[in-house]
Every structure is written in C-alpha cells, then in structure tokens.
Design a protein around this motif. Sequence first.
Motif, mmCIF file in Angstrom:
data_model
loop_
_atom_site.group_PDB
_atom_site.id
_atom_site.type_symbol
_atom_site.label_atom_id
_atom_site.label_comp_id
_atom_site.label_asym_id
_atom_site.label_seq_id
_atom_site.Cartn_x
_atom_site.Cartn_y
_atom_site.Cartn_z
ATOM 1 N N UNK A 1 -49.106 21.122 -3.281
ATOM 2 C CA UNK A 1 -49.289 21.648 -1.937
ATOM 3 C C UNK A 1 -48.300 22.805 -1.763
ATOM 4 N N UNK A 2 -48.748 23.905 -1.170
ATOM 5 C CA UNK A 2 -47.927 25.103 -1.070
ATOM 6 C C UNK A 2 -47.724 25.523 0.383
ATOM 7 N N UNK A 3 -46.461 25.718 0.757
ATOM 8 C CA UNK A 3 -46.120 26.397 2.002
ATOM 9 C C UNK A 3 -46.036 27.874 1.642
ATOM 10 N N UNK A 4 -46.952 28.720 2.081
ATOM 11 C CA UNK A 4 -46.992 30.108 1.591
ATOM 12 C C UNK A 4 -45.669 30.846 1.740
ATOM 13 N N UNK B 1 -36.909 25.191 14.301
ATOM 14 C CA UNK B 1 -38.096 24.552 14.875
ATOM 15 C C UNK B 1 -39.367 25.201 14.333
ATOM 16 N N UNK B 2 -39.336 26.522 14.186
ATOM 17 C CA UNK B 2 -40.503 27.225 13.649
ATOM 18 C C UNK B 2 -40.679 26.906 12.167
ATOM 19 N N UNK C 1 -44.578 21.312 8.530
ATOM 20 C CA UNK C 1 -45.427 20.228 9.024
ATOM 21 C C UNK C 1 -46.911 20.497 8.779
ATOM 22 N N UNK C 2 -47.322 21.746 8.897
ATOM 23 C CA UNK C 2 -48.725 22.086 8.690
ATOM 24 C C UNK C 2 -49.206 21.696 7.294
ATOM 25 N N UNK C 3 -48.320 21.792 6.326
ATOM 26 C CA UNK C 3 -48.675 21.450 4.947
ATOM 27 C C UNK C 3 -48.382 19.983 4.648
#
Length: 249
Positions: free
Chosen positions: A200-203, A229-230, A236-238
């Motif tokens: 899984x990749x966080x771009x 927080x950002x 969290x999205x990934x």
Amino acid sequence: MKSLNRYNPIRSYTILRLSLFLLGVIWSCDSGENQSSTNRPRKPAGTERTYTQQAAEQPTDERVILFYGNSLTAGYGIEPAQAFPALIGAKLDSAGYHYKVVNAGLSGETTAGGRSRIGWVLRQPVSIFVLELGGNDGLRGIPLTATKQNLQAIIDTVRAKSPEAKIVLAGMQIPPNMGPEYTSRFRELYKELATENNLALIPFLLEGVGGVRRLNQPDGIHPTPEGHKIVAKNVWQVLEPLLENDTES
C-alpha cells in the motif's frame, strides 16, 4: 499528484518552502543526535527510543501498527501525543478498531540506519508496518540504488519476521536541488517499490503540508500540530482499508 519539476511562480515558492522544510529536518535531526535527550526540544528523540523499546521488549497479543521512520514519524519539536502516529492511534480508538500503535521514529534516520536496527525493533510480530524513510537520503544525494536496496532489505526483514503483516510505504518527494533527473527518479522509487512488493502506498506523506508556512513551526521547517493532523489524514486514507474491525469480538 502534480510534478514538482514544472515551474511557475506559485510552485516556485512552494518548492522553496519545501526545500527549507526538508533541509531543516536534516540539520535539526543531525544536531539533535549529538545532544543529550534532556537538551532536545520537548525530548522527541528520547521519546521515540522509548516507543522502540516497548515494541521490542514487551510481548503482546494485541494487533500492532508500527510506524518506522525518521523525525517526521518521531514528531520532532512537538509533544509525542501531537505527532501523526499518536493521532492515528486516537482515530483507531474512536472508530472502534483494536490496535496498539507503536512509534519507532528516530530523528536523523537514513535508510541505512533503518536497515541496521530493523531486526532489533521487530522482536515481536506486527500486524501493520508503516515505512517512512528515505527523505534524508534524498537530501544528502545518496545514490538511489543504495536507498532502494536499503528499503527493500527492510521490507524483506518485515516479511521474514511478520509474514502476515501488511506493509504501507510512505512516499516522499524532494526539491530539485540534486537536479531534475535525481528528483524525478527519487519520487518514482517509492512507486516502484510499492508495485514490485505489492505494498500500500501513500503517494506523498507531506501532501498539503510541505512548504505551507502556517502548518510549520516558527522555525519554518517542522510541522506544527495542525500540520501533523493533515499528515495523519494522508496516512489514514491508505491505512483504513487495511484494518480489521473486530469490535464485535
């Protein structure tokens, strides 16, 4: 994600701010490693070592999410509870997920350093392993082949010690100080590793934060609690799709 290599006045300013941010991370982290833990601002590095010791020394049957990285993971210059791994932990609790979050960030860490300590950190199995390393390599101009080999070795070690673990790779970008070819290849390195290893990749971990003045501390180089927080949202999205909801068990 839009490329950082194209020039226009607005992006030029963003790239400059990102350059200052990332270079500051290296300068402050390197100097921090030479200080005692009592002299570091809010003792972020000392705290991160404690988290690492917990991961290695305390056997547990809990599902563990281990964040493995440098000062961005460690939360340099802010309270540990304000760093994005801790924010993820709070989100897990509020959403009803049963996981223990371990912050194994170390200020100033390179991929070579991460490779050397990964076996010690993984004395206990983990459920999810979030790998955030490489930014310091890029800013120092370390050969990309070495960076990729080190990251691959870390991934291989995780899979050997925790075969069931899900691995998340946090992508990083650097300013074009090392030239457009190096910058572009560095960015693509994370995509290649994710594809080759089915990760899984966080771009881009710092998407929406790097180069944004209001989201960095007064020194202009470290994320504020708001910035973290950002970053936590980016993670969290990934991360969320990989979680197992066992609230009914």
